[in-house]
Design a protein around this motif. Structure first.
Motif, PDB file in Angstrom:
ATOM      1  N   MET A 242      -0.755  -3.213   5.098  1.00 39.89           N
ATOM      2  CA  MET A 242      -1.208  -3.750   6.380  1.00 39.89           C
ATOM      3  C   MET A 242      -2.010  -2.717   7.167  1.00 39.89           C
ATOM      4  SD  MET A 242      -0.254  -6.848   6.293  1.00 39.89           S
ATOM      5  CE  MET A 242      -0.642  -7.327   7.983  1.00 39.89           C
ATOM      6  N   ALA A 243      -1.659  -1.447   7.019  1.00 40.32           N
ATOM      7  CA  ALA A 243      -2.389  -0.391   7.729  1.00 40.32           C
ATOM      8  C   ALA A 243      -3.848  -0.333   7.290  1.00 40.32           C
ATOM      9  CB  ALA A 243      -1.710   0.960   7.499  1.00 40.32           C
ATOM     10  N   THR A 244      -4.116  -0.677   6.021  1.00 41.64           N
ATOM     11  CA  THR A 244      -5.504  -0.669   5.558  1.00 41.64           C
ATOM     12  C   THR A 244      -6.301  -1.819   6.169  1.00 41.64           C
ATOM     13  OG1 THR A 244      -5.171  -2.091   3.595  1.00 41.64           O
ATOM     14  CG2 THR A 244      -4.728   0.279   3.359  1.00 41.64           C
ATOM     15  N   ARG A 245      -5.622  -2.853   6.624  1.00 38.69           N
ATOM     16  CA  ARG A 245      -6.314  -4.020   7.174  1.00 38.69           C
ATOM     17  C   ARG A 245      -6.586  -3.887   8.675  1.00 38.69           C
ATOM     18  NH1 ARG A 245      -2.472  -8.590   4.197  1.00 38.69           N
ATOM     19  NH2 ARG A 245      -2.831  -7.845   2.048  1.00 38.69           N
ATOM     20  N   PRO A 288      -2.613   6.334  -3.546  1.00 37.25           N
ATOM     21  CA  PRO A 288      -4.055   6.583  -3.710  1.00 37.25           C
ATOM     22  C   PRO A 288      -4.659   5.851  -4.900  1.00 37.25           C
ATOM     23  CG  PRO A 288      -2.886   8.632  -3.257  1.00 37.25           C
ATOM     24  CD  PRO A 288      -1.844   7.589  -3.532  1.00 37.25           C
ATOM     25  N   PHE A 289      -3.906   5.742  -5.994  1.00 37.40           N
ATOM     26  CA  PHE A 289      -4.426   5.089  -7.193  1.00 37.40           C
ATOM     27  C   PHE A 289      -4.554   3.573  -7.012  1.00 37.40           C
ATOM     28  CE2 PHE A 289      -2.028   8.852  -8.770  1.00 37.40           C
ATOM     29  CZ  PHE A 289      -3.126   9.591  -9.192  1.00 37.40           C
ATOM     30  N   LYS A 307     -14.065  10.018   4.477  1.00 37.52           N
ATOM     31  CA  LYS A 307     -13.721   9.794   3.076  1.00 37.52           C
ATOM     32  C   LYS A 307     -12.529   8.843   2.970  1.00 37.52           C
ATOM     33  CE  LYS A 307     -16.747  12.867   1.722  1.00 37.52           C
ATOM     34  NZ  LYS A 307     -18.018  12.434   1.091  1.00 37.52           N
ATOM     35  N   VAL A 308     -12.586   7.941   1.978  1.00 31.53           N
ATOM     36  CA  VAL A 308     -11.497   6.976   1.787  1.00 31.53           C
ATOM     37  C   VAL A 308     -10.180   7.696   1.519  1.00 31.53           C
ATOM     38  CG1 VAL A 308     -10.624   5.150   0.280  1.00 31.53           C
ATOM     39  CG2 VAL A 308     -13.008   5.122   1.001  1.00 31.53           C
ATOM     40  N   GLN A 313      -4.512   9.323   3.055  1.00 33.99           N
ATOM     41  CA  GLN A 313      -3.546  10.364   3.412  1.00 33.99           C
ATOM     42  C   GLN A 313      -3.090  10.225   4.856  1.00 33.99           C
ATOM     43  OE1 GLN A 313      -2.071  12.326   1.277  1.00 33.99           O
ATOM     44  NE2 GLN A 313      -3.345  11.519  -0.375  1.00 33.99           N
ATOM     45  N   GLU A 314      -4.007   9.850   5.729  1.00 39.39           N
ATOM     46  CA  GLU A 314      -3.645   9.634   7.134  1.00 39.39           C
ATOM     47  C   GLU A 314      -2.631   8.504   7.264  1.00 39.39           C
ATOM     48  OE1 GLU A 314      -5.650   7.478  10.953  1.00 39.39           O
ATOM     49  OE2 GLU A 314      -6.984   8.736   9.735  1.00 39.39           O
ATOM     50  N   ILE A 315      -2.851   7.422   6.522  1.00 39.77           N
ATOM     51  CA  ILE A 315      -1.925   6.289   6.554  1.00 39.77           C
ATOM     52  C   ILE A 315      -0.543   6.717   6.069  1.00 39.77           C
ATOM     53  CG2 ILE A 315      -1.396   4.074   5.440  1.00 39.77           C
ATOM     54  CD1 ILE A 315      -4.413   3.458   5.557  1.00 39.77           C
ATOM     55  N   LEU A 316      -0.501   7.467   4.976  1.00 43.06           N
ATOM     56  CA  LEU A 316       0.780   7.922   4.439  1.00 43.06           C
ATOM     57  C   LEU A 316       1.506   8.854   5.406  1.00 43.06           C
ATOM     58  CD1 LEU A 316      -0.117   8.594   0.684  1.00 43.06           C
ATOM     59  CD2 LEU A 316       1.312   6.756   1.585  1.00 43.06           C
ATOM     60  N   GLU A 317       0.754   9.628   6.173  1.00 43.24           N
ATOM     61  CA  GLU A 317       1.375  10.571   7.114  1.00 43.24           C
ATOM     62  C   GLU A 317       1.866   9.892   8.388  1.00 43.24           C
ATOM     63  OE1 GLU A 317      -1.666  13.427   7.787  1.00 43.24           O
ATOM     64  OE2 GLU A 317      -1.522  14.310   5.753  1.00 43.24           O
TER      65      GLU A 317
END
Length: 322
Positions: A242-245, A288-289, A307-308, A313-317
């Protein structure tokens, strides 16, 4: 439960054997080895972008030999036609009937080099195979073997005469990665091996034998589906997707296929490490994969040099780990 434990132990043994055998010939590339093994055991397709000469073909061949899988390769070219990949009906004068001659797509592991050099018409022929694991020729439907995975490569440095994959095609790949050249020490090891004659491919593959039978491999694929994921980890996957959206620098985030790839891949990763349950670290390693090829940046973000991988990494943090 004992049968499941036995299956997981077999997967652990395969994991160890693959790394040992590949390591005798290939230097580095541990993440790529794991990703291809995960792709095979989950029947998830893999998209690889990177420079040529980074051992993608060799690793794929070695894994196919160890697991007893059939391996075929297609070289991308602008004049490649769908029948060159899928096959064609040939008239048999002895039977006075047409016989279907299967193309290279009828295999277990299909390596497609420089997929973006294939023309759009032939690229679209992959869609049915990637999604439905079947091919249609003159109205007749032919199921593909099981397991079946496509490992497709793209060379990002020679873009003249290429045809970028559209979003729906990229989304059919469960995982993606970017390969790079080796570092100083690993490159030195390659030079030493070449100097001493260790890198003789024909001699090397003569000592590789399958360590499992085909039916056992199919059984292990089914056993991975029984790996458990607790609901807090389900929610962790959801929050990442959801964070990517909703990220301000992303114009198109991950689809639900991303969620499914995360679930399947995490279960396999857990089995590779001898567990019958998924932990958050499995998700963090896999993210990431799963997302790299599914995220499209806004124009402003591209102009700003975002950069994607940095956004991932920002989302994971920022997302709370259960």
């Amino acid at each position: 439960m004992s049968d499941q434990n036995d299956s997981i132990q077999k997967i652990v043994d395969i994991h160890r054997e693959v790394h040992e055998k590949v390591g005798e010939f290939i230097v580095g590339n541990k993440n790529l080895i794991d990703l291809i093994l995960i792709g095979l055991l989950t029947e998830g397709h893999i998209l690889i972008e990177g420079a040529p000469g980074t051992a993608k073909t060799s690793i794929s061949k070695i894994i196919s030999l160890i697991t007893g899988c059939d391996f075929k390769r297609i070289q991308g070219a602008i004049d490649l036609q769908p029948m060159d990949m899928i096959g064609v009906n040939i008239y048999d004068s002895s039977t006075h009937d047409f016989v279907f001659r299967k193309g290279p797509i009828f295999t277990n592991i299909l390596l497609t080099d420089e997929l973006n050099r294939i023309n759009p018409k032939s690229q679209s022929a992959f869609i049915e195979a990637l999604s439905e694991r079947q091919a249609t020729v003159d109205g007749a439907v032919y199921p593909l073997p099981s397991p079946f995975i496509v490992i497709a490569t793209q060379n990002p440095y020679e873009l003249e005469g290429t045809f970028p994959l559209i979003e729906v095609q990229r989304d059919r790949f469960s995982f993606s990665t970017t390969t790079t050249f080796l570092g100083h020490e690993d490159e030195l090891e390659i030079i030493r091996r070449a100097s001493t004659g260790i890198l003789e491919w024909d001699n090397y593959i003569q000592n590789i034998r399958p360590i499992i039978e085909h039916e056992t491999l199919l059984s292990l694929i089914q056993s991975i589906k029984k790996i458990t994921i607790q609901d807090p980890v389900h929610r962790y996957i959801r929050d990442i997707i959801m964070a990517t959206r909703h990220h301000q620098d992303i114009s198109l985030g991950a689809s639900s296929r991303g969620s499914i790839a995360m679930v399947n891949g995490a279960k396999c990763l857990a089995a590779l490490h001898g567990r019958d349950f998924v932990i958050p670290d499995d998700i963090k390693w896999l993210t990431p994969f799963v997302l790299l090829h599914r995220i499209y940046l806004t124009r402003n973000a591209e102009m700003d040099g975002v950069k994607v991988i940095d956004i991932i990494q920002e989302i994971l943090e920022t997302i709370e780990v259960p």
